[in-house]
Design a protein around this motif. Sequence first.
Motif, PDB file in Angstrom:
ATOM      1  N   GLY A   7      31.217  40.029  32.930  1.00 19.65           N
ATOM      2  CA  GLY A   7      31.537  41.444  33.164  1.00 19.65           C
ATOM      3  C   GLY A   7      32.648  41.637  34.183  1.00 19.65           C
ATOM      4  N   LEU A   8      33.574  40.682  34.236  1.00 21.34           N
ATOM      5  CA  LEU A   8      34.706  40.760  35.166  1.00 21.34           C
ATOM      6  C   LEU A   8      35.946  41.284  34.441  1.00 21.34           C
ATOM      7  CD1 LEU A   8      34.276  37.297  36.944  1.00 21.34           C
ATOM      8  CD2 LEU A   8      33.431  39.525  37.701  1.00 21.34           C
ATOM      9  N   ARG A   9      36.936  41.706  35.203  1.00 18.41           N
ATOM     10  CA  ARG A   9      38.226  42.057  34.626  1.00 18.41           C
ATOM     11  C   ARG A   9      39.022  40.768  34.354  1.00 18.41           C
ATOM     12  NH1 ARG A   9      41.390  44.917  38.417  1.00 18.41           N
ATOM     13  NH2 ARG A   9      40.141  43.971  40.056  1.00 18.41           N
ATOM     14  N   TYR A  10      40.098  40.927  33.604  1.00 15.42           N
ATOM     15  CA  TYR A  10      40.897  39.769  33.185  1.00 15.42           C
ATOM     16  C   TYR A  10      42.376  40.120  33.294  1.00 15.42           C
ATOM     17  CZ  TYR A  10      43.500  37.130  29.614  1.00 15.42           C
ATOM     18  OH  TYR A  10      44.455  36.402  28.940  1.00 15.42           O
ATOM     19  N   LEU A  11      43.147  39.244  33.936  1.00 18.86           N
ATOM     20  CA  LEU A  11      44.592  39.477  34.025  1.00 18.86           C
ATOM     21  C   LEU A  11      45.348  38.257  33.527  1.00 18.86           C
ATOM     22  CD1 LEU A  11      47.050  41.138  34.900  1.00 18.86           C
ATOM     23  CD2 LEU A  11      46.778  40.187  37.215  1.00 18.86           C
ATOM     24  N   ASP A  12      46.182  38.483  32.496  1.00 19.41           N
ATOM     25  CA  ASP A  12      47.037  37.442  31.915  1.00 19.41           C
ATOM     26  C   ASP A  12      48.431  37.605  32.522  1.00 19.41           C
ATOM     27  OD1 ASP A  12      48.686  35.884  30.357  1.00 19.41           O
ATOM     28  OD2 ASP A  12      48.027  36.715  28.428  1.00 19.41           O
ATOM     29  N   THR A  13      48.739  36.802  33.548  1.00 18.81           N
ATOM     30  CA  THR A  13      50.037  36.967  34.209  1.00 18.81           C
ATOM     31  C   THR A  13      51.183  36.441  33.342  1.00 18.81           C
ATOM     32  OG1 THR A  13      49.867  34.868  35.412  1.00 18.81           O
ATOM     33  CG2 THR A  13      48.999  36.848  36.505  1.00 18.81           C
ATOM     34  N   GLY A  14      50.876  35.502  32.445  1.00 10.66           N
ATOM     35  CA  GLY A  14      51.903  35.042  31.516  1.00 10.66           C
ATOM     36  C   GLY A  14      52.402  36.194  30.650  1.00 10.66           C
ATOM     37  N   ALA A  15      51.481  37.088  30.268  1.00 12.58           N
ATOM     38  CA  ALA A  15      51.887  38.252  29.461  1.00 12.58           C
ATOM     39  C   ALA A  15      52.854  39.129  30.252  1.00 12.58           C
ATOM     40  CB  ALA A  15      50.655  39.053  29.040  1.00 12.58           C
ATOM     41  N   GLN A  16      52.672  39.203  31.558  1.00 13.81           N
ATOM     42  CA  GLN A  16      53.596  40.010  32.371  1.00 13.81           C
ATOM     43  C   GLN A  16      54.996  39.379  32.383  1.00 13.81           C
ATOM     44  OE1 GLN A  16      51.170  39.878  35.996  1.00 13.81           O
ATOM     45  NE2 GLN A  16      50.839  42.080  35.774  1.00 13.81           N
ATOM     46  N   PHE A  17      55.044  38.054  32.563  1.00 16.45           N
ATOM     47  CA  PHE A  17      56.365  37.390  32.535  1.00 16.45           C
ATOM     48  C   PHE A  17      57.001  37.529  31.153  1.00 16.45           C
ATOM     49  CE2 PHE A  17      54.643  35.410  36.361  1.00 16.45           C
ATOM     50  CZ  PHE A  17      55.756  35.403  37.182  1.00 16.45           C
ATOM     51  N   ALA A  25      52.506  47.880  32.396  1.00 12.77           N
ATOM     52  CA  ALA A  25      51.093  48.256  32.607  1.00 12.77           C
ATOM     53  C   ALA A  25      50.223  47.234  31.891  1.00 12.77           C
ATOM     54  CB  ALA A  25      50.829  49.657  32.077  1.00 12.77           C
ATOM     55  N   SER A  26      49.293  46.636  32.648  1.00 13.79           N
ATOM     56  CA  SER A  26      48.400  45.609  32.089  1.00 13.79           C
ATOM     57  C   SER A  26      46.982  46.154  32.053  1.00 13.79           C
ATOM     58  CB  SER A  26      48.403  44.352  32.971  1.00 13.79           C
ATOM     59  OG  SER A  26      49.702  43.842  33.123  1.00 13.79           O
ATOM     60  N   GLY A  27      46.386  46.188  30.855  1.00 12.04           N
ATOM     61  CA  GLY A  27      44.970  46.577  30.735  1.00 12.04           C
ATOM     62  C   GLY A  27      44.104  45.350  30.914  1.00 12.04           C
ATOM     63  N   THR A  28      43.043  45.447  31.712  1.00  9.86           N
ATOM     64  CA  THR A  28      42.308  44.242  32.147  1.00  9.86           C
ATOM     65  C   THR A  28      40.932  44.081  31.503  1.00  9.86           C
ATOM     66  OG1 THR A  28      41.495  45.450  34.089  1.00  9.86           O
ATOM     67  CG2 THR A  28      43.519  44.156  34.365  1.00  9.86           C
ATOM     68  N   ASP A  29      40.689  44.775  30.383  1.00 13.65           N
ATOM     69  CA  ASP A  29      39.430  44.555  29.653  1.00 13.65           C
ATOM     70  C   ASP A  29      39.558  43.219  28.899  1.00 13.65           C
ATOM     71  OD1 ASP A  29      37.386  44.424  27.820  1.00 13.65           O
ATOM     72  OD2 ASP A  29      37.623  46.473  27.084  1.00 13.65           O
ATOM     73  N   PRO A  30      38.708  42.231  29.200  1.00 19.15           N
ATOM     74  CA  PRO A  30      38.883  40.919  28.555  1.00 19.15           C
ATOM     75  C   PRO A  30      38.680  40.967  27.040  1.00 19.15           C
ATOM     76  CG  PRO A  30      36.814  40.994  29.763  1.00 19.15           C
ATOM     77  CD  PRO A  30      37.551  42.242  30.111  1.00 19.15           C
ATOM     78  N   ILE A  32      49.149  45.292  27.070  1.00 17.60           N
ATOM     79  CA  ILE A  32      50.351  45.192  27.907  1.00 17.60           C
ATOM     80  C   ILE A  32      51.399  46.133  27.315  1.00 17.60           C
ATOM     81  CG2 ILE A  32      51.125  43.099  26.666  1.00 17.60           C
ATOM     82  CD1 ILE A  32      51.913  43.104  30.233  1.00 17.60           C
ATOM     83  N   THR A  33      51.935  46.996  28.174  1.00 18.47           N
ATOM     84  CA  THR A  33      53.002  47.892  27.728  1.00 18.47           C
ATOM     85  C   THR A  33      54.202  47.745  28.667  1.00 18.47           C
ATOM     86  OG1 THR A  33      52.267  49.804  29.036  1.00 18.47           O
ATOM     87  CG2 THR A  33      51.371  49.605  26.808  1.00 18.47           C
ATOM     88  N   LEU A  79      46.772  44.655  41.220  1.00 17.11           N
ATOM     89  CA  LEU A  79      45.739  44.646  40.176  1.00 17.11           C
ATOM     90  C   LEU A  79      44.497  43.877  40.613  1.00 17.11           C
ATOM     91  CD1 LEU A  79      48.013  44.150  37.052  1.00 17.11           C
ATOM     92  CD2 LEU A  79      46.268  45.929  37.271  1.00 17.11           C
ATOM     93  N   ILE A  80      44.681  42.807  41.331  1.00 17.55           N
ATOM     94  CA  ILE A  80      43.526  42.016  41.790  1.00 17.55           C
ATOM     95  C   ILE A  80      42.685  42.846  42.757  1.00 17.55           C
ATOM     96  CG2 ILE A  80      42.840  40.021  43.193  1.00 17.55           C
ATOM     97  CD1 ILE A  80      45.322  38.555  41.947  1.00 17.55           C
ATOM     98  N   GLY A  81      43.314  43.585  43.617  1.00 17.96           N
ATOM     99  CA  GLY A  81      42.594  44.484  44.531  1.00 17.96           C
ATOM    100  C   GLY A  81      41.500  43.762  45.292  1.00 17.96           C
ATOM    101  N   GLU A  82      40.291  44.312  45.225  1.00 15.02           N
ATOM    102  CA  GLU A  82      39.158  43.733  45.961  1.00 15.02           C
ATOM    103  C   GLU A  82      38.497  42.597  45.188  1.00 15.02           C
ATOM    104  OE1 GLU A  82      38.387  44.745  49.146  1.00 15.02           O
ATOM    105  OE2 GLU A  82      40.262  45.830  48.830  1.00 15.02           O
TER     106      GLU A  82
END
Length: 233
Positions: free
Chosen positions: A40-50, A80-85, A90-91, A130-133
Motif C-alpha cells: 500500500g505504498l506509493r511508487y515513483l519511476d524516476t527513469g520515466a521522468q528522465f 507530473a508523475s502519478g504514484t499509484d503503483p 506521466i505527463t 514527491l518522496i516527501g515524508e
Amino acid sequence: MSTSSPAIDPTVLATVVVALDGPSGSGKSSTARGVASRLGLRYLDTGAQFRAITWWMLQHEVDVHDAAAVAARADEAVLASGTDPQAPTITVDGTDVATAIRQADVTGAVSPVSAVPEVRARLLADQRALIGEGGIVVEGRDIGSVVAPDAQVKVYLTADPAARAVRRAAEEGGSDVEATRASLLSRDTIDSGRATAPLTMPDGAVHIDTTDFTLDEVIDQVVALVGAVEAPA
Ligand SMILES: Nc1ncnc2c1ncn2[C@@H]1O[C@H](COP(=O)(O)OP(=O)(O)OP(=O)(O)O)[C@@H](O)[C@H]1O
Ligand SMILES: Nc1ccn([C@H]2C[C@H](O)[C@@H](COP(=O)(O)O)O2)c(=O)n1
C-alpha cells in the motif's frame, strides 16, 4: 504467487523510503510496483521522468548530444508523475507520454540527456518533493546514493545480461535478443560512466541478483527487508 505479507507497523509504512537501483532491465520497475502494491505504498519511476524530459527535448528538436543545448532548456518541461503503483502516470506539459517514452527514439537518447547535470538537478528537486515524508518505493539509478541516501531500505538489483535481454525482448513481443542486449549494455555503460550521479551500488544496499528468482520471489525478499525496519521513535 504470494498473496499475503507479514503485518508491518503502520508508522513504518507511513515513513519508509524503499530505494531500488540497478542497471537497465534488472527488474526495478516490476519489483518496485509489486512491493508498493503489496504494502500500500506509493511508487515513483524516476527513469520515466528522465525519459519524459528526453521526449520533450526530441519534440523541441534539441540536439540531445549537445549538453549545453540540453542544459539551457532543462527547466522548461512541466512534468507530473502519478504514484499509484497499479496505474502510474506521466505527463509532460499536460500530455500523457506513458507510451511515447518507451519508444526506441527516446530509449536511444535518454542516457546522454540523463548525463547533463542541469537535467539531474531539476529532477532531483522534483523527486525529493514527491518522496516527501516517505511511504514510497522509488526506483532508478541514483536513488540510494543521491536522491534518498537516508532511505531505510536500499536494494541493488542485477541480473545476467543474457537474462535481462531475454526478459526485455519477450516483453517487447519478440524483439531481437542480441540487439536488445546490446542496447541494454550500451545504456549501462553511459549510465555507469557519467560524472554526475552514476549508476553504482549505494552504501548499505542489499544486492539481489534476480537471474534465478521469479519476480514474486524478488518482491518477497524486498517486502521482508521492509518488515525488518524499526518503527521510528
Ligand atoms: N525476477 C524476474 N524474473 C523474470 N522476469 C522478470 C523478473 N523481474 C523482472 N522481470 C521482467 O523483466 C523485464 C524487465 O523488468 P523491468 O522493466 O522491471 O526492469 P527495469 O530494471 O525497470 O528496466 P529499465 O531500467 O529498462 O526500466 C520485464 O518484462 C519484467 O516482467
Ligand atoms: N534515477 C535515474 C533513473 C534513470 N536514469 C536514466 C538512465 C536510464 O538509462 C534512463 C531510463 O531509465 P529506465 O526507464 O530504463 O529505468 O534514465 C538516471 O540517470 N537516473
